[in-house]
Write a protein that holds these residues in place. Structure first.
Motif, short mmCIF file in Angstrom:
data_model
loop_
_atom_site.label_atom_id
_atom_site.label_comp_id
_atom_site.label_asym_id
_atom_site.label_seq_id
_atom_site.Cartn_x
_atom_site.Cartn_y
_atom_site.Cartn_z
N ALA A 143 0.86 -1.18 0.00
CA ALA A 143 0.00 0.00 0.00
C ALA A 143 0.89 1.24 0.00
CB ALA A 143 -0.90 -0.01 1.23
N PRO A 144 0.41 2.36 -0.56
CA PRO A 144 1.24 3.56 -0.62
C PRO A 144 1.79 3.93 0.75
CG PRO A 144 -0.73 3.86 -1.94
CD PRO A 144 -0.90 2.57 -1.22
N THR B 184 3.79 3.09 -10.03
CA THR B 184 2.53 2.43 -10.33
C THR B 184 2.76 0.95 -10.62
OG1 THR B 184 1.63 4.48 -11.24
CG2 THR B 184 0.52 2.44 -11.86
N SER C 154 -7.14 0.62 -16.95
CA SER C 154 -6.71 0.08 -15.66
C SER C 154 -7.44 -1.23 -15.42
CB SER C 154 -6.98 1.06 -14.51
OG SER C 154 -8.38 1.27 -14.36
N ARG D 164 -8.60 -4.23 -12.13
CA ARG D 164 -8.66 -4.57 -10.72
C ARG D 164 -8.09 -5.97 -10.54
NH1 ARG D 164 -14.83 -3.52 -9.05
NH2 ARG D 164 -15.06 -5.05 -10.74
N ALA E 157 -5.71 -0.57 -10.63
CA ALA E 157 -6.52 0.47 -9.98
C ALA E 157 -6.95 0.05 -8.57
CB ALA E 157 -7.76 0.77 -10.82
N GLU E 158 -7.28 -1.23 -8.40
CA GLU E 158 -7.71 -1.75 -7.10
C GLU E 158 -7.13 -3.14 -6.92
OE1 GLU E 158 -11.91 -1.72 -6.47
OE2 GLU E 158 -12.18 0.21 -7.45
N PRO E 159 -6.76 -3.48 -5.68
CA PRO E 159 -6.65 -2.61 -4.50
C PRO E 159 -5.59 -1.54 -4.71
CG PRO E 159 -5.59 -4.70 -4.08
CD PRO E 159 -6.27 -4.85 -5.39
N ARG E 160 -5.59 -0.57 -3.83
CA ARG E 160 -4.68 0.56 -3.97
C ARG E 160 -3.27 0.11 -3.59
NH1 ARG E 160 -3.90 5.48 -0.73
NH2 ARG E 160 -3.15 7.14 -2.12
N LEU E 161 -2.47 -0.14 -4.60
CA LEU E 161 -1.13 -0.67 -4.39
C LEU E 161 -0.12 0.14 -5.18
CD1 LEU E 161 -1.76 -4.51 -4.80
CD2 LEU E 161 -1.35 -3.29 -2.65
N VAL E 162 1.14 0.07 -4.75
CA VAL E 162 2.25 0.61 -5.53
C VAL E 162 3.33 -0.45 -5.61
CG1 VAL E 162 1.82 3.01 -4.90
CG2 VAL E 162 3.34 1.60 -3.46
#
Length: 304
Positions: free
Chosen positions: A149-150, A172, A188, A190, A265-270
């Motif tokens: 996660a960010p 990203t 994007s 998911r 786009a989902e889940p919010r990850l980097v």
């Protein structure tokens, strides 16, 4: 617990053989047997079945702890040795395949202009090997990557008090699709929509599938094939030929031929890269850490 006995125990179970362990460690087979008997006496339980060679329940439990314990002992030895035998003009950088990007390459170039002469060696390794190289002093500094996660740290093993870990980059995260794939043109995707897709299991090169299961809190992500090693271009060729999907940082993924890199786009990850170095790094390693992380000084910033 005697570390010499513990090393013998690990060697016997790694090779499933007393004689092969003896040959590797430079002992007689009788000495290996004595080491195991002494360790079993110390712990008060049988650890290894002799015919065939296999761990008992207690031995299997000890094997969960032993490699990490031995690695930390090696790290302590390397930390002390580094105080007196550091080479200020040598730098060995170990990194995972997706961790060394343009910013690190530019930092290395800048370092070479300020450190003369600089004996530079760069190694591409698995995450476990990068960590082991840094802890044991075989490498001066390491770069590892993964999904998080960010602003969250990577889920790394306990590196002990003599190691510092710093954030180096966040990018990203993207999924690699072959160009003809129905989702290749999406803006994007998911990850939760891809749990039943076929994937390439490439834990040393791409984001490991067990990590995708963990962050998505879902089963699935089944491998069509398994790719072992650190050959990024080989992985890309397999993905381009339709053997399965893989997840990599978007800038790197977008540069690979025959593939569409679609952001997650989902889940919010980097895609996160972290830098690992000893708490008392060499001058060259400290300078590289400062350049990579845009910091003026290193003390006090480590999370481990």
């Amino acid at each position: 617990m005697n570390p010499h006995l513990l090393r013998t125990f690990v060697a016997v179970l790694d090779h499933r053989s007393f004689s092969t362990a003896a040959s590797e460690l430079g002992y007689t087979q009788s000495a290996v047997s004595q080491h195991i008997a002494a360790l079993e006496a110390d712990l008060g339980t049988r650890l290894i079945e002799r015919r065939p060679v296999a761990p008992t329940a207690a031995g299997a439990r000890l094997m969960e702890h032993a490699p990490a314990l031995l690695l930390l002992l090696d790290a302590a030895r390397a930390d002390i040795t580094r105080l007196h035998h550091a080479n200020p003009t040598r730098l060995t950088l170990a990194h995972t395949p997706a961790a060394l990007g343009p910013a690190v390459a530019q930092a290395l170039a800048q370092l070479r202009t300020t450190t003369h002469p600089l004996d530079l060696e760069v190694r591409v390794l698995s995450q476990a090997a990068v960590i082991e190289n840094v802890l044991t002093g075989s490498a001066d500094i390491g770069l590892v990557d993964g999904a998080a996660a960010p602003s969250d740290p990577l889920p790394l093993p306990n590196l002990g008090p003599s190691t510092t870990t710093l954030a180096a980059a966040e990018q990203t995260l993207a999924v690699l699709f072959p160009l003809g794939h129905p989702l290749a043109g999406r803006a994007s995707v998911r990850l939760t929509d891809l749990t039943q897709a076929q994937w390439i299991d490439a834990p040393d090169t791409a984001i490991p599938l067990d990590r995708l299961r963990a962050v998505c809190r879902a089963d699935g992500f089944r491998p069509r094939i398994r790719h072992r090693g650190t050959d990024l271009h080989g992985l890309a060729a397999l993905a381009a030929a339709g053997h399965g999907l893989a997840a990599l940082p978007l800038p790197l993924a977008a540069a690979l031929p025959g593939l569409a890199a679609v952001p997650v786009a989902e889940p919010r990850l980097v895609h996160r890269t972290e830098l690992i170095h000893p708490a008392n790094p060499t001058d060259a390693a400290r300078q590289l850490a400062d350049l990579v992380t845009d910091r003026q000084s290193t003390p006090g910033d480590g999370r481990r």
